[in-house]
Design a protein around this motif. Structure first.
Motif, short mmCIF file in Angstrom:
data_model
loop_
_atom_site.label_atom_id
_atom_site.label_comp_id
_atom_site.label_asym_id
_atom_site.label_seq_id
_atom_site.Cartn_x
_atom_site.Cartn_y
_atom_site.Cartn_z
N GLY A 281 27.33 28.63 80.29
CA GLY A 281 25.91 28.56 79.68
C GLY A 281 25.54 30.19 78.92
N THR A 282 27.24 30.64 78.48
CA THR A 282 26.46 31.65 77.32
C THR A 282 26.42 31.26 75.85
N VAL A 283 25.59 31.98 75.15
CA VAL A 283 25.98 31.51 73.88
C VAL A 283 26.25 32.67 72.74
N GLU B 246 17.04 25.31 74.68
CA GLU B 246 17.96 24.16 74.47
C GLU B 246 18.60 24.61 73.27
N ASP B 247 17.79 24.84 72.34
CA ASP B 247 18.43 25.11 70.56
C ASP B 247 18.42 26.60 71.00
N PRO B 248 19.67 27.10 70.22
CA PRO B 248 19.99 28.57 70.32
C PRO B 248 20.34 29.17 68.93
N VAL B 249 19.93 28.23 68.04
CA VAL B 249 19.64 28.28 66.68
C VAL B 249 18.42 28.61 66.24
N ASP C 93 23.83 35.10 78.25
CA ASP C 93 23.33 34.03 78.96
C ASP C 93 22.37 33.14 79.29
N ASN C 94 22.70 32.05 78.36
CA ASN C 94 21.32 31.03 78.95
C ASN C 94 22.23 30.03 80.06
N ALA C 95 22.14 30.08 80.75
CA ALA C 95 22.31 29.13 81.97
C ALA C 95 21.85 28.57 82.48
N SER C 96 20.54 29.72 82.58
CA SER C 96 19.46 29.25 83.19
C SER C 96 17.97 28.24 82.80
N ASN D 147 22.04 41.02 80.03
CA ASN D 147 22.76 41.73 80.69
C ASN D 147 24.22 41.02 80.63
N GLY D 148 24.31 39.31 81.18
CA GLY D 148 25.52 38.93 80.82
C GLY D 148 26.91 39.51 80.40
N PRO D 149 26.87 39.19 78.87
CA PRO D 149 27.96 39.72 78.14
C PRO D 149 27.88 40.93 77.10
N LEU D 150 26.71 41.78 77.62
CA LEU D 150 27.23 42.95 77.34
C LEU D 150 27.98 44.48 77.74
N THR D 151 28.20 43.98 78.83
CA THR D 151 29.35 45.12 79.36
C THR D 151 30.63 44.52 78.79
#
Length: 490
Positions: free
Chosen positions: A483-485, A460-463, A452-455, A423-427
């Motif tokens: 928070g956005t990755v 903790e590891d995006p990779v 969006d990983n703010a929550s 939801n965060g970045p897609l628009t």
């Protein structure tokens, strides 16, 4: 000569008995629009002026939510993908619903293609939000005109303004974009024509509902039956035509449900499962449903709309919502009540017009004061609990620093790239990238992942999270912002 023993002289006739007289009852006061003082040209302009004010309010509310990245769902992205495809004369594929999925396999809403020419010039989701604001505002014109014709300019304007501020419209404005924004003015114009006894015009305005959403074919049936009932004594030909439209509306809806939508969907019509009884039943959530029904009838009509047969046009929408096992349909949230608002508003105008000629003084007084009272209630709610309260908040007109940081990060994703997002970045991406819903690429490995990983929901590891999504691919971290990755496939 004598009659009954009473002597009469020649040429004399018996006196006629005095006729009995009913007790005098004061006739109910009639309020005629034509006799209300005021400039007729000003009165004709008033509905359009009201629509202009409402358009500005709606547009500011929805566009400011977009600027602040407060979209509540993926729906704006879905509809933008469909409109973008129409704009470039391509099939309406919405990859957010699954790679290669057609929007016509989700809901039958070809009407949104009308936005395509404007989107071609302004290729941004803001275009959809502005169009929606304009359509909702336009619906206030027929509501106000019909009410003014029946009740007079001042009461008509009050009722139109109360409609424009109604909670159902405001909730729809707040909740991104939906195809029902086309249904709202169509219903308003159709009911305006019905109240003016322009039977064929009412049916013509109602017919495009078939292209807005699949369930609205049943709403067209209800509208046509009300037309047939009202026209049955004065225009039998129009009444027969209305019955034919009612039958056609039901048949078309059945065809769309069972043939058209499944033809575009890989797994058939997905929303049948919400009526199959596997979830909560029709008797569940009665408190929520009763509260929703109270909101539909109380702050918008003071219950007086129950006296008008026009209210029957709302029954199909309320019916499928309350019979559904999906709890989201039961409440006053989201956009589901927007199509009810022009129906209850014009049912109220019809009921006030009938009630002001009632022999009961209390009913006449209640009906005549109701438009002003409902406007006062609408203003009070708008200033306290409804979305318009944000118009008075300075933060509404500001772009947060977080948004600027996130947009700078997303700018690293090139145009035309495939992106898996939430939801965060897609628009910020659907106007220039091929976007999939995160976790639902169905084997397609995207060029980028942005979420969006703010929550902290993805860890903790995006990779490592990217490896979980696509075990056979490698992704490297591009960067993070508030928070956005963003990750890139390597």
């Amino acid at each position: 000569m004598s009659i009954s023993g009473s002597p009469l002289t020649a040429g004399e006739l018996p006196a006629s008995p005095a006729p009995s007289r009913p007790p005098l009852v004061p006739a109910p006061r009639r309020v005629r629009a034509a006799r209300e003082p005021g400039n007729p040209h000003r009165a004709a302009r008033a509905p359009w002026a009201l629509a202009g004010v409402l358009f500005l309010a709606y547009a500011v509310l929805s566009v400011s939510r977009y600027r602040r990245m407060e979209s509540a769902s993926w729906d704006l992205g879905i509809f933008e993908q469909a409109v973008r495809a129409y704009a470039w004369l391509q099939p309406p594929v919405v990859d957010l619903k699954g790679p290669g999925a057609s929007v016509l396999g989700d809901h039958f809403s070809p009407v949104i293609a009308l936005i395509a020419p404007l989107y071609r010039v302004f290729p941004t989701p803001v275009t959809l939000l502005v169009v929606q604001a304009a359509l909702f505002a336009l619906s206030a014109v027929p509501v106000t005109r019909a009410a003014a014709r029946l009740l007079g300019p001042s009461r008509g304007l009050a009722l139109g303004a109360a409609y424009g501020l109604s909670w159902g419209i405001q909730r729809a404005v707040e909740f991104d974009f939906h195809e029902i924004c086309f249904a709202v003015p169509l219903l308003a114009f159709a009911l305006e024509a019905l109240l003016a006894r322009r039977w064929r015009a009412a049916l013509v305005w109602g017919l495009p509902l078939l292209l807005v959403k699949e369930d609205l074919g049943v709403t067209l049936t209800a509208l046509a039956l009300v037309v047939a009932w009202r026209a049955r004594r004065t225009d039998r030909r129009a009444a027969r035509l209305a019955v034919a439209v009612a039958v056609a509306g039901t048949a078309f809806a059945a065809l769309v449900f069972t043939v058209v939508v499944p033809a575009f969907a890989a797994d058939g019509y997905a929303y049948w499962e919400k009526l199959d009884g596997s979830g909560p039943g029709a008797l569940d959530g009665l408190g929520t449903k009763a509260a929703t029904l109270a909101w539909v009838l109380l702050p918008t009509t003071g219950l007086l709309a129950l006296r008008s047969p026009l209210l029957l046009v709302a029954v199909p929408t309320l019916g499928w919502r309350f019979l559904s096992g999906d709890e989201h349909y039961w409440s006053t949230d989201w956009h589901y009540s927007a199509v009810l608002m022009p129906v209850v508003a014009l049912a109220l105008a019809d009921a006030v017009d009938a009630s002001r000629r009632s022999a009961r003084p209390w009913l006449r007084a209640y009906a005549l004061q109701l438009p002003g009272a409902l406007l006062a209630a609408g203003l009070a709610l708008s200033a306290t609990v409804l979305p318009t309260v944000r118009l008075a908040e300075p933060a509404t007109y500001e772009e947060p620093a977080r948004v600027r940081s996130v947009e700078a990060l997303l700018a690293w994703i090139p145009d035309g790239a495939s992106v898996e997002s939430d939801n965060g970045p897609l628009t910020r991406l659907t106007s220039r990238c091929r976007v999939f819903w995160i976790g639902d690429t169905r084997g397609v490995v995207p060029d980028y992942i942005a979420y969006d990983n703010a929550s902290g929901w993805a860890g903790e590891d995006p990779v490592e999270y990217a490896r979980q999504l696509h075990p056979d691919a490698r992704f490297a971290l591009v960067g993070t912002a508030r928070g956005t990755v963003v990750l890139r496939r390597v």
